[in-house]
Write a protein that holds these residues in place. Structure first.
Motif, short mmCIF file in Angstrom:
data_model
loop_
_atom_site.label_atom_id
_atom_site.label_comp_id
_atom_site.label_asym_id
_atom_site.label_seq_id
_atom_site.Cartn_x
_atom_site.Cartn_y
_atom_site.Cartn_z
N VAL A 1 0.87 -1.17 0.00
CA VAL A 1 0.00 0.00 0.00
C VAL A 1 0.91 1.22 0.00
CG1 VAL A 1 -1.75 1.29 1.28
CG2 VAL A 1 -1.80 -1.22 1.27
N ASP A 2 0.73 2.10 -0.97
CA ASP A 2 1.60 3.27 -1.08
C ASP A 2 1.30 4.26 0.04
OD1 ASP A 2 3.49 5.02 -1.99
OD2 ASP A 2 2.37 5.67 -3.74
N CYS A 3 2.17 4.32 1.02
CA CYS A 3 2.02 5.21 2.18
C CYS A 3 3.40 5.77 2.50
CB CYS A 3 1.48 4.44 3.38
SG CYS A 3 1.31 5.45 4.86
N ARG A 4 3.48 7.09 2.62
CA ARG A 4 4.76 7.73 2.95
C ARG A 4 4.59 8.75 4.07
NH1 ARG A 4 7.69 8.13 -2.87
NH2 ARG A 4 6.60 6.40 -3.79
N VAL A 5 3.59 8.55 4.89
CA VAL A 5 3.26 9.50 5.95
C VAL A 5 4.43 9.68 6.93
CG1 VAL A 5 1.70 9.93 7.89
CG2 VAL A 5 0.80 9.05 5.75
N CYS A 6 5.11 8.61 7.27
CA CYS A 6 6.22 8.70 8.22
C CYS A 6 7.34 9.58 7.65
CB CYS A 6 6.74 7.33 8.61
SG CYS A 6 7.33 6.32 7.23
N GLY A 7 7.63 9.40 6.38
CA GLY A 7 8.67 10.21 5.73
C GLY A 7 8.31 11.68 5.70
N ASP A 8 7.02 11.97 5.47
CA ASP A 8 6.56 13.35 5.46
C ASP A 8 6.68 14.00 6.84
OD1 ASP A 8 5.93 13.09 2.77
OD2 ASP A 8 3.79 12.75 3.15
N ALA A 9 6.50 13.21 7.89
CA ALA A 9 6.55 13.73 9.26
C ALA A 9 7.98 13.90 9.78
CB ALA A 9 5.80 12.80 10.20
N CYS A 10 8.95 13.29 9.13
CA CYS A 10 10.33 13.29 9.62
C CYS A 10 11.09 14.53 9.15
CB CYS A 10 11.04 12.03 9.14
SG CYS A 10 12.75 11.91 9.72
N GLU A 11 11.29 15.47 10.06
CA GLU A 11 12.04 16.70 9.72
C GLU A 11 13.50 16.41 9.40
OE1 GLU A 11 11.61 20.17 12.16
OE2 GLU A 11 9.52 19.69 12.58
N GLY B 1 10.39 10.81 17.41
CA GLY B 1 9.09 10.14 17.46
C GLY B 1 8.00 10.75 16.59
N ALA B 2 8.32 11.74 15.78
CA ALA B 2 7.31 12.35 14.91
C ALA B 2 6.70 11.31 13.97
CB ALA B 2 7.91 13.50 14.12
N CYS B 3 7.49 10.38 13.52
CA CYS B 3 7.00 9.33 12.61
C CYS B 3 6.06 8.38 13.33
CB CYS B 3 8.17 8.57 12.00
SG CYS B 3 9.28 7.83 13.22
N VAL B 4 6.26 8.19 14.62
CA VAL B 4 5.44 7.26 15.40
C VAL B 4 3.98 7.71 15.41
CG1 VAL B 4 5.05 6.27 17.70
CG2 VAL B 4 7.38 6.57 16.84
N GLY B 5 3.76 8.97 15.75
CA GLY B 5 2.40 9.49 15.81
C GLY B 5 1.75 9.63 14.46
N ALA B 6 2.54 9.79 13.41
CA ALA B 6 2.00 9.98 12.06
C ALA B 6 1.55 8.66 11.42
CB ALA B 6 3.05 10.64 11.18
N VAL C 1 -1.02 2.99 11.09
CA VAL C 1 -1.20 1.63 11.60
C VAL C 1 -0.26 1.30 12.76
CG1 VAL C 1 -2.17 0.71 9.45
CG2 VAL C 1 0.31 0.68 9.81
N GLN C 2 0.34 2.32 13.36
CA GLN C 2 1.26 2.15 14.49
C GLN C 2 2.35 1.13 14.20
OE1 GLN C 2 -2.37 1.79 15.32
NE2 GLN C 2 -2.25 4.01 15.23
N ALA C 3 2.94 1.24 13.00
CA ALA C 3 3.99 0.31 12.59
C ALA C 3 5.38 0.77 13.00
CB ALA C 3 3.96 0.11 11.08
N ILE C 4 5.49 1.97 13.58
CA ILE C 4 6.80 2.52 13.93
C ILE C 4 6.89 2.73 15.43
CG2 ILE C 4 8.44 4.39 13.53
CD1 ILE C 4 7.01 4.93 10.90
N GLY C 5 8.03 2.43 15.96
CA GLY C 5 8.30 2.67 17.37
C GLY C 5 9.71 3.19 17.56
N VAL C 6 9.93 3.79 18.69
CA VAL C 6 11.28 4.23 19.07
C VAL C 6 11.60 3.49 20.37
CG1 VAL C 6 12.80 6.15 19.63
CG2 VAL C 6 10.96 6.48 17.97
N PRO C 7 12.22 2.32 20.23
CA PRO C 7 12.54 1.54 21.43
C PRO C 7 13.53 2.27 22.33
CG PRO C 7 13.12 0.34 19.41
CD PRO C 7 12.68 1.69 19.02
N PRO C 8 13.36 2.11 23.63
CA PRO C 8 14.31 2.75 24.55
C PRO C 8 15.70 2.15 24.41
CG PRO C 8 12.82 1.30 25.74
CD PRO C 8 12.36 1.32 24.31
#
Length: 71
Positions: free
Chosen positions: A17-27, A54-59, A62-69
């Motif tokens: 599925v063509d989705c680039r939301v995380c890339g758009d959110a990443c400054e 974590g900007a990509c996480v909220g964007a 489908v909650q496919a991204i995380g920032v593990p500690p």
């Protein structure tokens, strides 16, 4: 070592599925979408550029991204 994002298997792009939301959110532009023959581009993380903000996480829809500690 700073925390960096991790993209999981539930990522829409990995499911064709063509989705680039995380890339758009990443400054920092740490997520890139190189062209892929025969499929939609999937995110590739440049760990050196990732700030762990974590900007990509909220964007992600489908909650496919995380920032593990970090340890």
């Amino acid at each position: 070592m700073a925390a960096v994002a991790a993209v999981g298997d539930q990522c829409l792009a990995r499911r064709q599925v063509d989705c680039r939301v995380c890339g758009d959110a990443c400054e920092a532009r740490a997520l890139r979408f190189p062209p892929r023959r025969g499929g939609v581009p999937v995110p590739v993380l440049d760990a050196a550029a990732c700030t762990g903000c974590g900007a990509c996480v909220g964007a992600c829809p489908v909650q496919a991204i995380g920032v593990p500690p970090t340890a």
